[in-house]
Design an enzyme around this catalytic site. Structure first.
Site, PDB file in Angstrom:
ATOM      1  N   ASP A  66       0.827  -1.215   0.000  1.00 39.67           N
ATOM      2  CA  ASP A  66       0.000   0.000   0.000  1.00 39.67           C
ATOM      3  C   ASP A  66       0.859   1.261   0.000  1.00 39.67           C
ATOM      4  O   ASP A  66       0.430   2.315   0.456  1.00 39.67           O
ATOM      5  CB  ASP A  66      -0.937   0.013   1.211  1.00 39.67           C
ATOM      6  CG  ASP A  66      -0.183  -0.025   2.534  1.00 39.67           C
ATOM      7  OD1 ASP A  66       1.038  -0.310   2.532  1.00 39.67           O
ATOM      8  OD2 ASP A  66      -0.805   0.244   3.583  1.00 39.67           O
ATOM      9  N   ASP A 106       7.076  -4.908  14.060  1.00 33.07           N
ATOM     10  CA  ASP A 106       7.606  -3.545  13.981  1.00 33.07           C
ATOM     11  C   ASP A 106       7.826  -2.945  15.374  1.00 33.07           C
ATOM     12  O   ASP A 106       8.845  -2.283  15.612  1.00 33.07           O
ATOM     13  CB  ASP A 106       6.707  -2.647  13.128  1.00 33.07           C
ATOM     14  CG  ASP A 106       5.233  -2.734  13.489  1.00 33.07           C
ATOM     15  OD1 ASP A 106       4.859  -3.623  14.283  1.00 33.07           O
ATOM     16  OD2 ASP A 106       4.454  -1.909  12.985  1.00 33.07           O
TER      17      ASP A 106
END
Length: 440
Positions: free
Chosen positions: A206, A284
């Protein structure tokens, strides 16, 4: 009379010997009978009784051969930059003279991956130097068809394990995060172990990239390799919304203690360190923990080289409507490979950065918020606690969350941003030593 006759005989003998020597040399250099295209010797070059005609044909043949050799030489020279000597003396191997930097696109079930791939292909300067590898999870057929439609322009990998991951009851709603972490591990192993690349740029499906995206990472690869105090390069500025960055400095780069992600480069050595302890989920945030960061920094730009258009996903659009969709994507090509980036070296950068921050005039929150600053800046706005940081950051419009005590884009506790056309450093008091991991 005798002298004249002798001279003529000698001259004729010289011409005869020279002619036959040239003919022998020419014939040696040509294919033997049966190896020409039509299977016959080139009879046009055999001597005849017409000496003058033979000489003219010979000259024409030499001229034709010379033109062929010139063309071959021209082709070799045009590809010379892509050749390097091999280990064998006198031989050459067709390999790029610059390091290959693969682009790993992490995909799942977004057919809008087309927008991501279109921009990568549009701005990619070389297919050889920047191979695009799309790793797809989820088994989504329509997304797979979109990726496959690019043919040999990209390499399409499919993550084989699509099974659900056993998690405790309270984490069932986070199943997507577990699958993403599994996919990252598998995909990075394909790049570093199966294909043996030495670096990679990870892009999610994205993300849209800027025109100088490839130039940016090309220039920073040697910086990352040569500095052990660095462990990644990111194309992303978490506070990079339009109005919060200096539009006049698209070439400005920073060191940051916060792992940005969203278009980032990793070296194989770092992956070999991380892979054995890779987390089951939330990879992350795990990267932002002190145990992984180990006081190392990343490079990030003033103006982002990636833009996210993924409002929907496993994070359910967290931060998207308020921050992410307003990120400014750089539109001006910066020739980073021609710039002096030595200012990013740890000692040089830290010394200059701290000098600039703590020599800047100390101002109050009200002066910043109400636009009462005098002068062009920069200015220093000081916070003294987790709460004071969060209150000022949120009110001024920058991201206020912290991970293991590190603010987004922060370097040694300092967050740099633009506000009403002036540089502001939201900074801890002078003498800052370390992050407090309880600030979460």
């Amino acid at each position: 009379m005798f002298r004249k006759r002798s001279s003529l005989i000698l001259c004729g003998t010289f011409l005869f010997v020279t002619w036959n020597a040239v003919l022998v040399l020419l014939l040696w250099g040509r294919a033997p009978p049966g190896q020409l295209g039509d299977g016959q010797m080139d009879l046009a070059l055999l001597p005849t009784s017409d000496v003058v005609g033979d000489v003219i044909r010979m000259a024409e043949s030499f001229e034709s051969e010379l033109e062929k050799q010139k063309k071959i030489l021209s082709q070799i020279l045009s590809h010379q930059s892509m050749w390097k000597p091999s280990n064998r003396k006198g031989s050459k191997v067709n390999v790029p003279s610059q390091p290959v930097i693969p682009i790993l696109v992490i995909a799942c079930n977004r057919v809008t991956v087309r927008r991501c791939l279109d921009k990568l292909l549009q701005h990619r300067p070389s297919a050889e130097l920047y191979p695009i590898i799309v790793s797809q999870d989820c088994g989504h057929a329509n997304t797979g068809e979109v990726i496959s439609s690019y043919g040999n322009k990209v390499t399409h990998l499919k993550q084989p394990d699509l099974s659900d991951i056993p998690v405790r009851a309270e984490h069932k709603k986070f199943q997507g995060y577990y699958k993403i972490s599994r996919h990252y591990r598998w995909a990075l192993n394909q790049v570093f172990r199966n294909v043996s690349h030495t670096s990679v740029v990870i892009v999610e499906d994205d993300l849209e990239v800027a025109p100088d995206f490839f130039e940016y990472f090309r220039a920073l690869l040697p910086v990352l390799k040569s500095d052990p105090s660095l462990w990644c390069v990111s194309a992303w500025n978490d506070n990079g919304r339009d109005g919060y960055v200096d539009p006049g400095k698209p070439d400005l780069l920073y060191r940051t203690d916060f792992f940005p992600g969203l278009g980032w480069m990793l070296l194989r050595e770092a992956w070999e360190e991380l892979e054995p302890k890779w987390p089951a989920s939330f990879w992350d945030d795990w990267m932002r923990q002190p145990e992984q960061r180990r006081e190392r920094a990343c490079i990030r730009p003033e103006i982002s080289r990636t833009l996210t258009f993924g409002q929907q996903g496993v994070s359910l659009g967290q931060f998207y409507d308020k921050y992410l969709k307003y990120i400014k994507l750089n539109s001006e090509f910066v020739p980073f490979t021609k710039l002096d980036l030595s200012y990013l070296k740890e000692r040089t950068y830290r010394k200059n950065f701290e000098k600039e921050v703590y020599s800047a005039p100390l101002v109050t929150y009200d002066e910043v918020k109400q636009g009462q600053l005098k002068g062009s800046g920069p200015f220093r706005l000081q916070y003294s606690s987790k709460d004071s940081f969060k209150v000022m950051a949120k009110s001024l419009g920058i991201m206020d969350d912290l991970k293991s005590g590190v603010p987004r884009t922060g370097f040694r506790g300092v967050v740099s941003f633009f506000y009403r056309g002036r540089r502001i450093y939201l900074a801890p008091p002078p003498g800052w030593i370390q992050y407090d991991p309880t600030w979460n």
